[in-house]
Design a protein around this motif. Structure first.
Motif, PDB file in Angstrom:
ATOM      1  N   VAL B 224      -2.987  -5.894   8.637  1.00 57.55           N
ATOM      2  CA  VAL B 224      -3.153  -6.072   7.191  1.00 57.55           C
ATOM      3  C   VAL B 224      -3.967  -4.924   6.609  1.00 57.55           C
ATOM      4  O   VAL B 224      -3.639  -4.353   5.555  1.00 57.55           O
ATOM      5  CB  VAL B 224      -3.820  -7.434   6.902  1.00 57.55           C
ATOM      6  N   GLU B 225      -5.031  -4.533   7.320  1.00 57.12           N
ATOM      7  CA  GLU B 225      -5.852  -3.416   6.810  1.00 57.12           C
ATOM      8  C   GLU B 225      -5.080  -2.114   6.842  1.00 57.12           C
ATOM      9  O   GLU B 225      -5.194  -1.274   5.943  1.00 57.12           O
ATOM     10  CB  GLU B 225      -7.118  -3.291   7.652  1.00 57.12           C
ATOM     11  N   LEU B 226      -4.295  -1.956   7.912  1.00 55.71           N
ATOM     12  CA  LEU B 226      -3.480  -0.746   8.017  1.00 55.71           C
ATOM     13  C   LEU B 226      -2.480  -0.686   6.877  1.00 55.71           C
ATOM     14  O   LEU B 226      -2.262   0.374   6.273  1.00 55.71           O
ATOM     15  CB  LEU B 226      -2.744  -0.788   9.364  1.00 55.71           C
ATOM     16  N   ALA B 227      -1.871  -1.841   6.565  1.00 53.66           N
ATOM     17  CA  ALA B 227      -0.891  -1.876   5.478  1.00 53.66           C
ATOM     18  C   ALA B 227      -1.565  -1.557   4.147  1.00 53.66           C
ATOM     19  O   ALA B 227      -1.028  -0.808   3.319  1.00 53.66           O
ATOM     20  CB  ALA B 227      -0.224  -3.248   5.429  1.00 53.66           C
ATOM     21  N   THR B 228      -2.757  -2.112   3.938  1.00 58.04           N
ATOM     22  CA  THR B 228      -3.470  -1.840   2.683  1.00 58.04           C
ATOM     23  C   THR B 228      -3.766  -0.359   2.560  1.00 58.04           C
ATOM     24  O   THR B 228      -3.543   0.258   1.505  1.00 58.04           O
ATOM     25  CB  THR B 228      -4.801  -2.623   2.658  1.00 58.04           C
ATOM     26  N   PHE B 229      -4.255   0.222   3.652  1.00 55.93           N
ATOM     27  CA  PHE B 229      -4.577   1.644   3.601  1.00 55.93           C
ATOM     28  C   PHE B 229      -3.322   2.479   3.360  1.00 55.93           C
ATOM     29  O   PHE B 229      -3.321   3.417   2.555  1.00 55.93           O
ATOM     30  CB  PHE B 229      -5.247   2.077   4.913  1.00 55.93           C
ATOM     31  N   GLY B 230      -2.250   2.115   4.053  1.00 54.34           N
ATOM     32  CA  GLY B 230      -1.012   2.877   3.909  1.00 54.34           C
ATOM     33  C   GLY B 230      -0.458   2.812   2.496  1.00 54.34           C
ATOM     34  O   GLY B 230      -0.016   3.816   1.929  1.00 54.34           O
ATOM     35  N   LEU B 231      -0.512   1.622   1.887  1.00 55.30           N
ATOM     36  CA  LEU B 231       0.023   1.486   0.535  1.00 55.30           C
ATOM     37  C   LEU B 231      -0.823   2.264  -0.462  1.00 55.30           C
ATOM     38  O   LEU B 231      -0.304   2.928  -1.357  1.00 55.30           O
ATOM     39  CB  LEU B 231       0.092   0.006   0.151  1.00 55.30           C
ATOM     40  N   ARG B 232      -2.113   2.217  -0.268  1.00 55.48           N
ATOM     41  CA  ARG B 232      -2.984   2.978  -1.184  1.00 55.48           C
ATOM     42  C   ARG B 232      -2.769   4.474  -0.997  1.00 55.48           C
ATOM     43  O   ARG B 232      -2.873   5.252  -1.938  1.00 55.48           O
ATOM     44  CB  ARG B 232      -4.443   2.643  -0.899  1.00 55.48           C
ATOM     45  N   GLU B 235       0.493   5.445  -2.945  1.00 52.93           N
ATOM     46  CA  GLU B 235       0.565   5.236  -4.379  1.00 52.93           C
ATOM     47  C   GLU B 235      -0.406   6.176  -5.073  1.00 52.93           C
ATOM     48  O   GLU B 235      -1.614   6.098  -4.865  1.00 52.93           O
ATOM     49  CB  GLU B 235       0.209   3.785  -4.684  1.00 52.93           C
ATOM     50  N   PRO B 236       0.078   7.061  -5.925  1.00 52.14           N
ATOM     51  CA  PRO B 236      -0.852   7.985  -6.574  1.00 52.14           C
ATOM     52  C   PRO B 236      -1.665   7.332  -7.686  1.00 52.14           C
ATOM     53  O   PRO B 236      -2.739   7.825  -8.025  1.00 52.14           O
ATOM     54  CB  PRO B 236       0.071   9.068  -7.141  1.00 52.14           C
ATOM     55  N   ASP B 237      -1.179   6.224  -8.239  1.00 48.35           N
ATOM     56  CA  ASP B 237      -1.882   5.587  -9.349  1.00 48.35           C
ATOM     57  C   ASP B 237      -3.074   4.812  -8.803  1.00 48.35           C
ATOM     58  O   ASP B 237      -2.921   3.895  -8.006  1.00 48.35           O
ATOM     59  CB  ASP B 237      -0.907   4.629 -10.058  1.00 48.35           C
ATOM     60  N   LEU B 238      -4.263   5.184  -9.249  1.00 49.42           N
ATOM     61  CA  LEU B 238      -5.447   4.556  -8.674  1.00 49.42           C
ATOM     62  C   LEU B 238      -5.694   3.172  -9.208  1.00 49.42           C
ATOM     63  O   LEU B 238      -6.454   2.399  -8.637  1.00 49.42           O
ATOM     64  CB  LEU B 238      -6.682   5.429  -8.943  1.00 49.42           C
ATOM     65  N   SER B 239      -5.051   2.839 -10.330  1.00 47.32           N
ATOM     66  CA  SER B 239      -5.292   1.503 -10.868  1.00 47.32           C
ATOM     67  C   SER B 239      -4.330   0.481 -10.289  1.00 47.32           C
ATOM     68  O   SER B 239      -4.261  -0.641 -10.765  1.00 47.32           O
ATOM     69  CB  SER B 239      -5.159   1.538 -12.390  1.00 47.32           C
ATOM     70  N   ALA B 240      -3.612   0.874  -9.245  1.00 49.10           N
ATOM     71  CA  ALA B 240      -2.664  -0.079  -8.655  1.00 49.10           C
ATOM     72  C   ALA B 240      -3.423  -1.165  -7.911  1.00 49.10           C
ATOM     73  O   ALA B 240      -4.498  -0.931  -7.362  1.00 49.10           O
ATOM     74  CB  ALA B 240      -1.731   0.647  -7.703  1.00 49.10           C
ATOM     75  N   ARG B 241      -2.812  -2.334  -7.875  1.00 51.76           N
ATOM     76  CA  ARG B 241      -3.470  -3.479  -7.241  1.00 51.76           C
ATOM     77  C   ARG B 241      -2.730  -3.845  -5.980  1.00 51.76           C
ATOM     78  O   ARG B 241      -1.520  -3.988  -5.971  1.00 51.76           O
ATOM     79  CB  ARG B 241      -3.445  -4.673  -8.204  1.00 51.76           C
ATOM     80  N   VAL B 242      -3.502  -4.012  -4.901  1.00 55.07           N
ATOM     81  CA  VAL B 242      -2.921  -4.418  -3.630  1.00 55.07           C
ATOM     82  C   VAL B 242      -3.034  -5.927  -3.521  1.00 55.07           C
ATOM     83  O   VAL B 242      -4.105  -6.493  -3.726  1.00 55.07           O
ATOM     84  CB  VAL B 242      -3.666  -3.752  -2.458  1.00 55.07           C
ATOM     85  N   THR B 243      -1.922  -6.596  -3.209  1.00 54.88           N
ATOM     86  CA  THR B 243      -1.946  -8.061  -3.077  1.00 54.88           C
ATOM     87  C   THR B 243      -1.472  -8.416  -1.683  1.00 54.88           C
ATOM     88  O   THR B 243      -0.452  -7.921  -1.223  1.00 54.88           O
ATOM     89  CB  THR B 243      -0.987  -8.703  -4.091  1.00 54.88           C
TER      90      THR B 243
END
Lengths: 327, 432
Positions: B224-232, B235-243
């Protein structure tokens, strides 16, 4: 029989000894078809065309023209067409030479001088069709016995090029290589008339611009200079290109002042800046020691002038490593 | 005769002697040879025939399949607990040092240790490299006069020193003052290993921080942490939200062989949310994937939710008819050009590749439609209009090599599963 052909044409053609095989340039094959169809009217021995077709298996140009001719002829007349083909190619080269001379009169590469001088952004390589892929070649460590594979093909909707493959850092068991694992895509050197080597002149630009979409792997961009006077096969200027990965296109801007000099794969102590007036080729290499599949999609490669970039060269020489430079 | 033989055994572990001993002791394992030595001259030598010759005979590897062909390899196999880590590696290094004061065969040992570092997991540990350099006898290889300085003094040892530094370079380990001091002690200031150290010290700082998208060396292994890091990362937009839509069940709670729930982590930025809200429900949107993303040496796969490009007549431009309106007070879209004046033109004379908008991305443990359907359901909570839009799943095999392609391919793509998921069906699923 060959003499008969010569008499027919009324010209003297040097006999070539070698018989054409299927390894001939396909362009010659198409010219064969044209020539034989023009010969059919006076000679009325159309079978030679079909015999030609049998000798050159696999050339696509023939089939439509010689479909109606089935009479076999014992004698081949490829010598004649071979000469004609040589002549055609020579004429083609002369035409290109004439174009080059005329274009040089107009301006660099045929464009008017004011347009060429004021240009600030130029697309050097684009990938919009199969012929754009022919300007590149791909290599991998298969040449030294490794196991990496690399392929190049057109991407989605013929709008980009996709370089993909598998990297394997298994060293070849030849007793002298300790490490292995690289894949590269290198541009072919631009050729002029008579297959002369030409070079690019990017002296008015200062940044390399790439629009790519990678998978997070770090690539290396290598630029080679022209080998006109000095033999520089092993020397190149390199820098790293870090891809982000993801579905978005990434713009990579590398100023030419960041490229460091290397010879035979090793960074040299004496560093000097990349001179842009005679660039021969550019290449992308992947050698990040991680085994697995990779891909890189390239939209286009261009050069432009970045007015905010004033650095001339990024690396200075050290007096410890090069005492002779500082005497 | 026996004490002469014992002295021969006690002489050292030089390779020729090792060959003789091995050839002369058929049927004994190689580990007996070093074990005899610490006992000194009083040990009784193993029986060997009297016609043993002092000239080294070539070893016969075919007859001893269980013996190590490389000298000193047994030193690395003697860990009591059997686990390979820094402590056992350093223990093996120490054991070599105990054999003889002269440190015979240290070059072979160092090359072997360099090869074994990866197994023990210490290839990026600077202290271990310093210990390895410590094996060299000090002050012996330093040139003492001009002639020794002209000719490469002790070339094999210098090559070995360079090999140690080369392995440090390939793993990105920055040498420190201790390394420098060791090299000066061993080889002197003007030697080739010292030169290599100077080059490492010059080039490493120049290339350490040039990655604009850095990935930390110690990535967490939790998916889960790896996925969060990978998605961030993507994504170049810093205001994106990870769910995080679904977390894998802990394995010890149930007796199932594999967790029934793969993790699902998604990311969406506010701009993407707005674009999805504006999307015309008559046009389908596609779930494409899986695509591969490499984070250092780990490959993860992600899926995207995207729509096809609108035909030019339907594209909405900023202006009077834009749904967000036209504002009199400030421009809704700024088109700043990077030019000094009218004569500057930094645009490239090419139409860039245009692709349809991406609305969301996700990384999931499984790449099948059921998991992704759960993702879509989770997305519906933040994007209510998604319920009306038909979603088409375009999934390929999880090879991760190629991008899947939309219409217009020359060669057949890998087998695709096209499944139309009608909006009514999903609404029913959502309600039930």
């Amino acid at each position: 029989m060959a003499l008969f052909h010569k008499v027919l044409r009324g010209t003297y053609i040097l006999r070539k000894c070698s018989k054409p095989t299927s390894a001939l340039h396909p362009l010659l094959g198409i010219r064969f078809a044209d020539y034989s169809s023009s010969l059919q009217k006076p000679v009325a021995s159309p079978g030679k065309a079909s015999s030609q077709r049998k000798t050159e298996g696999g050339l696509q140009g023939h089939h439509q023209k010689e479909a109606a001719l089935d009479i076999t002829c014992p004698e081949e007349k490829p010598d004649v067409s071979f000469d004609k083909a040589i002549r055609d190619e020579a004429m083609d080269h002369f035409r290109r030479l004439k174009d080059e001379i005329v274009n040089h009169w107009k301006g660099p590469e045929g464009r008017p001088l004011q347009e060429a001088l004021l240009e600030q952004a130029k697309v050097v390589w684009q990938f919009r069709g199969k012929e754009d892929l022919d300007k590149w070649r791909v290599t991998s460590d298969k040449t030294i016995g490794g196991r990496s594979e690399v392929f190049l093909k057109m991407g989605k909707n013929n709008q980009s090029a996709l370089l993909y493959g598998t990297l394997s850092s298994e060293a070849p068991q030849d007793g002298e290589s300790a490490r292995s694992g690289y894949c590269a895509m290198i541009s072919r050197i631009p050729r002029g008339a008579f297959e002369r080597k030409l070079s690019y002149d990017w002296s008015q630009f200062n940044t390399l611009y790439l629009r790519v979409r990678g998978d997070g792997r770090p690539w290396m961009v290598n630029i080679k200079e022209d080998t006109d006077f000095l033999q520089r096969t092993n020397q190149m200027y390199s820098y790293f290109m870090f891809t982000r990965g993801g579905p978005y296109w990434q713009e990579v801007k590398i100023p030419f002042s960041k490229f460091f000099f290397s010879n035979r794969g090793r960074i040299r102590d004496v560093q000097h800046e990349l001179l842009l007036d005679k660039i021969s080729s550019i290449g992308f290499t992947l050698a990040d020691k991680v085994d697995g599949p990779f891909f890189l999609e390239i939209d286009f490669i261009g050069v432009f002038t970045d007015p905010a970039h004033t650095e001339e060269f990024a690396y200075e020489n050290s007096p410890e490593l090069n005492p002779r430079l500082f005497k | 005769m026996s004490w002469v033989q014992a002295t021969l055994l006690a002489r050292g572990l030089c390779r020729a002697w090792g060959g003789i001993c091995r050839a002369a002791l058929p049927g004994t394992s190689i580990s007996q040879v070093p074990r005899q030595l610490p006992r000194g001259l009083h040990c009784s030598a193993a029986p060997h025939s009297s016609e043993q010759s002092l000239v080294s005979s070539p070893p016969e590897p075919r007859q001893r399949p269980t013996k190590a062909l490389v000298p000193y390899e047994d030193l690395f196999g003697q860990a009591p607990s059997g686990e390979r880590d820094k402590a056992s590696f350093l223990q093996a290094v120490q054991k070599f040092g105990e054999h003889s004061v002269r440190k015979r065969g240290h070059i072979d040992f160092i090359y072997l240790a360099l090869r074994k570092m990866r197994e023990y997991g210490v290839e990026r540990d600077l202290a271990v490299y310093n210990q390895l350099l410590d094996i060299f006898p000090k002050e012996v290889f330093r040139p003492r006069n001009v002639i020794q300085r002209i000719f490469v003094h002790y070339p094999r040892q210098q090559e070995c020193g360079i090999a140690v530094l080369e392995q440090m370079e390939s793993h990105g380990v920055m040498p420190n003052k201790e390394t420098e001091f060791l090299l000066i002690q061993i080889f002197g200031r003007k030697s080739y290993p010292m030169l290599k150290l100077l080059r490492l010290k010059m080039w490493f700082p120049r290339f350490m921080n040039i990655n604009p998208f850095p990935v930390p060396r110690d990535l967490s292994q939790d998916p889960v942490e790896l996925a969060t890091f990978g998605l961030r990362h993507m994504e170049p937009d810093l205001s994106a939200r990870v769910t995080i839509y679904q977390v894998p069940l802990p394995k010890d709670s149930t007796g199932a062989a594999d967790p029934p729930q793969p993790h699902i982590v998604g990311i969406q930025s506010p701009d993407q949310q707005a674009a999805l809200a504006r999307h015309n429900p008559a046009r389908p949107i596609f779930v494409e994937g899986p695509f591969s993303l490499w984070l250092r040496n780990k490959c993860v796969y992600y899926h995207i939710l995207r729509a096809d490009l609108l035909p030019p007549e339907e594209r909405v431009r900023w202006g009077w008819h834009h749904p967000e309106g036209w504002n009199l007070y400030y421009p809704m879209q700024l088109d700043l050009e990077y030019s000094r004046s009218g004569w500057d033109d930094y645009e490239f004379d090419i139409n860039e590749v245009e692709e349809g908008p991406v609305f969301a991305m996700c990384m999931a443990g499984a790449h099948d439609q059921a998991t992704l359907a759960k993702w879509i359901q989770g997305l519906q909570e933040t994007n209510p209009t998604l319920a009306q839009i038909p979603v088409v799943f375009r999934l390929t095999r999880a090879t991760g090599e190629l991008h899947t392609s939309s219409a217009g391919l020359e060669e057949p793509p890998p087998p695709e599963d096209h499944e139309e998921d009608d909006s009514r069906q999903r609404q029913q699923q959502g309600q039930s």
